[in-house]
Every structure is written in C-alpha cells, then in structure tokens.
Write an enzyme that holds these catalytic residues in place. Structure first.
Site, PDB file in Angstrom:
ATOM      1  N   TYR A 305       0.824  -1.216   0.000  1.00 24.59           N
ATOM      2  CA  TYR A 305       0.000   0.000   0.000  1.00 24.59           C
ATOM      3  C   TYR A 305       0.855   1.262   0.000  1.00 24.59           C
ATOM      4  O   TYR A 305       0.632   2.165  -0.831  1.00 24.59           O
ATOM      5  CB  TYR A 305      -0.953  -0.030   1.192  1.00 24.59           C
ATOM      6  CG  TYR A 305      -1.823   1.195   1.300  1.00 24.59           C
ATOM      7  CD1 TYR A 305      -2.803   1.457   0.350  1.00 24.59           C
ATOM      8  CD2 TYR A 305      -1.662   2.082   2.344  1.00 24.59           C
ATOM      9  CE1 TYR A 305      -3.604   2.586   0.446  1.00 24.59           C
ATOM     10  CE2 TYR A 305      -2.452   3.218   2.451  1.00 24.59           C
ATOM     11  CZ  TYR A 305      -3.419   3.462   1.500  1.00 24.59           C
ATOM     12  OH  TYR A 305      -4.203   4.586   1.588  1.00 24.59           O
ATOM     13  N   GLU A 312       1.981   6.360  -7.174  1.00 24.79           N
ATOM     14  CA  GLU A 312       0.962   7.303  -7.619  1.00 24.79           C
ATOM     15  C   GLU A 312       1.439   8.735  -7.438  1.00 24.79           C
ATOM     16  O   GLU A 312       1.210   9.594  -8.308  1.00 24.79           O
ATOM     17  CB  GLU A 312      -0.333   7.069  -6.844  1.00 24.79           C
ATOM     18  CG  GLU A 312      -0.987   5.727  -7.113  1.00 24.79           C
ATOM     19  CD  GLU A 312      -2.162   5.469  -6.191  1.00 24.79           C
ATOM     20  OE1 GLU A 312      -2.697   6.445  -5.625  1.00 24.79           O
ATOM     21  OE2 GLU A 312      -2.565   4.297  -6.032  1.00 24.79           O
TER      22      GLU A 312
END
Length: 381
Positions: A305, A312
């Site tokens: 994660y 991103e």
C-alpha cells in the site's frame, strides 16, 4: 512404589437435566473417568489435600445417567458434567442413603428445586422469544441471487487482476532479461534498458486495467444498496478519487505519461494487492476462511500500500509540468473575476490529500488486521 490412592474432595450440584461434579485437584495428570453400570469411576494424579498423589473415587448414581461424561480441567480443579437420562429432580446424588465423607454440596452452583425450575423456565422463555424474533425478521427471497452476484463479481475481478499480474511478470522477465544481456559490461546501462522495457506497459495492460477499475465502481453500488457492509464514503474516496483518478485523469488523458516507467510500478502494486483481496471476499461469501489467505489479505498491504501510493505520487509529480505546459483541465472563470484555476495547483492539493489519506487508511487497515489476526485470549482447559 507409589503410595496408596486417596479420595479427593468432591462437590456436587444438579439441574433437572444435568449433574455437576467439582473435584478439588490441581495440576491433574492422566485422568481416567468412565461411567459403567451407572457408576462413575475416577482415577487421576494431582495435587490435593494429601499432596501430589493418585486420587480415586466411585459414585453410584441414584438414577440412570448417560455413559459419556464431559470433563474440563483448569489449573486448580477438574469439572465433570453428567447428563441425566430423564429430566427430573433427585433427592440425593448417590444410591446409598448415607452421603460419602468425601462428597459435599457445591454451594457456588447449588439451587433448590423451585429455583432450578425457575431457571429452566427462564431458559425456555428466552428460547421462545428468540424464535419469535427470528420469525419476525423477513426472509430475503433474493439472498442466494445476491450471494451469487458477489461471488461472480469477486471472481471476475480476481481473474482480471491475475491476468494483469501474470502478463506484467512475464514481460518483466523476458524483456528485462534480454536488455540486461545486451549490456553485460555496464550495470548502469543495463538498468536503464530494463527501465526502458517498461515503456509499453500502458498500451499492453491499459484495456484490462480500464475494465477492472470501471467494474470496481460496482463496489460503490454494492455499499449503497447494502449488499456489503463496507461504508459508502470510504468506497467512493478509494475508487473514484483514488485509483480511477490516476488511471483516467492522469494516465488516460496524457499520452506523455503513458510511456513513463512509473506506470509499470503503479499497475504492478495494484494487481498484487487484489490477488489476495478478491479471493478472500469470494470465499467469505460462502462462509469459507482459509487462514493463509486471511493472513496475506491483512498483511500484504503493509509493504504494497505505501509503495503503491508512492508510485501514484511520483506519477502525479511527473504530470504537473505537462499539465502546466498544455493548460489541460485548467478552468477559466468569466469576467469580471478573470481568474483561472490551474489544474497543476489542484494536483498539488491532491498530493497533500493523498499523503493524509495514506495515514488515515493505514490506521484503518491496521485496526482491521488486529481484529482478524490479533492475539486471542486463551481459555484454560
């Protein structure tokens, strides 16, 4: 040689259907407890009133009992539960009228017949009330249809992300290995060529990723109509303003970003996480829990994660100069304000929200992991 066997202190109580025996022995070892011809035979080694010795006793019950006693040991005592064959109240425990010296009432569990009848009546009323409440709850005629839909949804998503993961892994080893062999004499050049092999990741994988992430919008609908228990707002934030924003707004609208190596890492981290999440939910729909999968579901996100969010963020940072140059998605307000909302400024705000969201979601995921994988209290046997 072992010393002569001794009799422990035994306390007893009864209900209409059960007999309770509490043997005052601690650290019991090798208990041998049987019922033959309506006589309970007990033999065990433990620490009692006469120290650590072998203790034994026999009790011939007043009326017939079931031949299979249930035993539960703790560190301080041993509890035996015996079922009566008929539900009635006994005037005493043993067939002999004179009570054995080692036997005494268990006042912690002792009830008179009237009190026991009241307790039995309360249990029956509680059972009846529970049945009435269950009968009032309307049965869902679409229960199996909903379960089938959720199973198919999670299965399709699992197959889609599996295809992405396998395709990217094969391409990574084939293209990466070929480029590395060309540049054996320079590790740095070889690494750069390995990075260059990522340039067509978007063109190869994007169609399947578009399909999976568009289908993920159904998770919002599932939460909205109550098919799943996940809250609505987190689902909207995660699906719409998370991955789909990066996929459709950043990567889908800028051809310059589609050939960046960061696309490979974004897609790769996304797919690995879903390889464990969707099978876990699919099996949960049919009431199956596979412990290794549960562990992976609530553990794999710990490295993946943050890495996915970092990829991103890198993607957004790389796109800001391109949006500044093209002016794409920038909004000009009409006069007399004559103000333009620059999209790169929106992306900068988004970056701040992204890192704040990482912290909030990390806490949420950690609580879930602790709930499913945290240590459980051990019961004394």
């Amino acid at each position: 040689m072992a010393g002569p066997s001794l009799r422990p202190h035994v306390h007893w109580a009864q209900r209409h259907r059960e007999l309770f025996l509490r043997v005052d022995l601690s650290d019991v070892r090798n208990p041998d407890i049987t019922i033959t011809d309506n006589v309970l035979h007990f033999r065990a080694q433990g620490h009692g009133a006469k120290g650590d010795n072998i203790y034994e006793f026999e009790i011939e019950f007043l009326e017939p009992v079931e031949p299979k006693p249930v035993c539960r040991m703790t560190q301080r005592q041993l509890n035996i539960t015996v079922q009566k064959k008929e539900s009635n109240w006994w005037e005493r425990l043993t067939k002999q009228e004179k009570r054995p010296l080692f036997l005494a009432p268990d006042f912690d569990r002792w009830l008179d017949e009237s009190d026991a009848e009241m307790e039995l009546k309360e249990k029956e009323e509680e059972k009846i009330n529970k049945m009435k409440i269950e009968s009032r709850v309307p049965k869902d005629p679409f229960k199996h249809l909903k379960k089938g839909y959720l199973i198919m949804y999670n299965l399709v998503q699992f197959l889609g992300f599996s295809w992405i993961f396998v395709n990217m892994t094969v391409r990574l080893f084939i293209l990466g290995k070929g480029n590395m062999e060309i540049h054996l004499f320079s590790k740095m050049v070889g690494f750069l060529c390995l990075t260059d092999s990522f340039y067509d990741t978007f063109h190869t994988i994007s169609d399947m990723m578009y399909f999976c992430q568009t289908l993920a919008l159904m998770e919002i609908m599932n939460s909205l109509i109550g098919l799943v228990r996940s809250p609505l707002i987190p689902s909207v934030v995660q699906v719409v303003f998370g991955r789909n924003f990066v996929l459709f707004v950043i990567l889908g609208s800028l051809e310059e970003m589609q050939s960046k190596p960061v696309v490979f890492f974004i897609f790769y981290f996304w797919s690995i996480i879903e390889l464990f999440r969707y099978p876990y939910y699919m099996l949960s729909c049919i009431g199956i829990e596979w412990k290794p999968l549960t562990w992976l579901r609530y553990t794999a996100w710990i490295p993946l994660y943050p890495l996915g969010c970092l990829a991103e963020a890198v993607c957004i940072v790389q796109s800001i100069p391109i949006f500044s140059e093209t002016g794409k998605f920038s909004l000009g307000l009409p006069n007399p304000l004559n103000v333009t909302i620059q999209f790169p400024f929106v992306l900068q705000i988004y970056l701040i929200a992204l890192f704040l969201g990482v912290f909030v979601n990390f806490r949420h995921l950690y609580k879930q992991r602790k709930q499913h994988l945290g240590p459980k209290k051990r019961k004394m046997k």
